[in-house]
Motif scaffolding. Sequence first.
Motif: not given
Length: 791
Positions: A211, A215, A661, A665
């Motif tokens: 993740l 990002n 999450k 994103i």
Amino acid sequence: MNVRRGNRPRERSRAWGRAQDLVLGVRFAFAGGREGWVRAVLTAVGVGLGVALLLLSTALPNAMSVRHEREEARLDYSFLAEDPPKGDNTLLIANTNTTFRGKDVRGRTVEPEGPRAPLAPGVDAWPAKGEMLVSPALRKLLASDGAKLLRERLPYRITGTIGESGLIGSQELVYFAGASGLAAHMDDANMIRLTSFGNPNPTPQESDPVLALLNLVVIVMLLMPVAVFVAAAVRFGGERRDRRLAALRLVGADGGMARRVAAGEAMAGALLGLVLGTGFFLIGRQVAGSMEVMGISVWPSYLNPSPLLAALVAVAVPAAAVLVTLFALRSVVIEPLGVVRAAKPARRRLWWRLLLPVAGLAMLFPMIGQGRSNGDFNQYLVTGGVLLLLIGVTALLPWLVERCVARLGPGGVAWQLAVRRLQLSSGTAARMVNGIAVAVAAAIALQMLFAGVDDQYTKSTSQDLSRAQMQVGVPKGAPLEATARKFTETRGVRHVTALWEGYFGDSSWNSENGPSHLAQLTVGDCAALREVAKLPSCADGDLFALDGTDYSADTTQLNKPGKKLYLDASSAGAGKEATWTVPADVVAAHSVKDPTGSLRDGFLMTPAALPKNLESEVTGELYLSLDASVPDADEYARNTAAAVNPLADPTPWTATTTSGKFDSIRTGLLVGAICVLALIGASLLVSQLEQLRDRRKLLSALVAFGTRRRTLSLSVLWQTAIPIALGLLLASAVGLTLGTVLLKMTGTPVGVDWVSVLSMTGSGAAVVLLVTLLSLPPLIRLMRPDGLRTE
């Protein structure tokens, strides 16, 4: 030493002279008549659009941070092992979230238990029973003509507005409703007693390397096209500028001074672009307060750029303007009698252009196979590698356009005009589509990465959407048949599977150790029970014991005639424990998957078999099958649920669930992509208009000699289509390469979703086509013989 001292005044004089050359260029930009002003304004608009998006990008981290802080500050969960006792500083609060036509509505029902009851952020005083406080967006929605069903679900009188500090976005739908008697529902999972809001002990969340990589790559890939456009914008009007520089040489300036004057002109446009960009950003910040993109909204006050990053933009943009201009003029010979540009230019070299993507791949190569098990990815190598690969697109595209257009054969008049123009100025054509190519390459790589890791963050719910599309929880004590009938009679509900549930234990739930064996209790009519078990036969009054699950052994232990079983104390309440004695006529039945995809154990009872002392102690789960042909069928079901139980939270079923999450994103990527595409379109339009203005006399001359306007329009279309086709081809190759490397870095099998690749390239082509169509009206106005008039 003496020599060095003697050279210092000369060095200072030389530096001062160069600075004066830059200042002279600034003066030429603003005091060079209409031509100078037009070019400066066009440059400023192009740069300003990029600056606005750069400032927005520097403000986004602060906006996300403020949203998170406000979400943390209004948390209404209990972080204690047990709810605090009732006092003059306690508040009863129930989660009554709902959804209206796809939009989430955050709802809370409250009852202060004393004068010192805590207040949520943005609330000055709690509403009384039958009243509610609402967010500005919800107030507006409730006042609209299409919100009748929502008004029926929220039958409260609006008495106030929730302040900005209690909302994470300007378009968030939130309400607080006053109530009384909530203490009777303390056993409800949605009810809690609080002494304060917020998390007193926030704990840092564990980092997910994949993740974090997503990002970082999203940020780099969204900002890279912006930087490319800013670099292209400072080169607007290059041919007219070079002719002015030739005149400057004629009055005695040397080549270096001419280039510095040109850099000063570009810097003037960039400085004006900073001013315009700041204005665009301030306007956009206010507009953002009234917009919602992909479910995300912010308050204008959130969008405050980091001072350090804003200062970096203010310094980097003018510096980039100077450096890009000097770099562009390195191969242009400016002589007093003209610019040596009409001669055949030297062929572009390929070797150094290939070094950029190769170096980028070399930076990413050490992290291939790292996955998420070997810690975080090196941010510097990831950023550098991705940047070099995308910069490689901007370096390779001019070479590709030059080589391809040089080999294009003859055709119609429009084709020949377009091809000859591209052959003479392939660099200008490549600059126009560089930003599109970079954006598409980045989008393809990101799409591959998101699609590749999607399975890691998207899980199947096992819910059978062919049997039900919504689940409604019903509190204990609700009459079984009457409650099910209300949903059956609801508009848009085709079928209701009503199951009431509880848990039996072989000893008291209030004892020190509790029961050692457990069995589930499921109550429903024969049709509902057949949804969870294969029954030999069924009539009202029958009861069954289930087998076929991992917990069948517990059911066997409890299914003994005369054995006393105890209903779960959390349902019956301490001191009121209901019991049931197993009869001798229990029939064996085999468990099958219920609508949720689970296998049940324990006992099945029809309504007539349920003892009276248990009727008020079981809770219900209703599985609704909705008629998709009825508009707002789910809204009617939610209204019925609210009427049956104000604390009910009807849950729509989905085939899969996605990590919050990961989803945020991906949402950020979509929002950023929309902004970048808007910038691409606006910048391309400005660039196209500037080129048309630069060629006004040429177009007028062609029309004066009898060239048809349709032919000239087609030639402009070909001049755009050929470079964009080559740019999209190169972008696809680089995007697929980068996507493959990123997938290998995360340890994910490489796969290509060709539909997504084609949609990304199609989006880029659509933007260019739209810009070309918008530039046709100005083109027609320029194609007039009177454009040859001069003074």
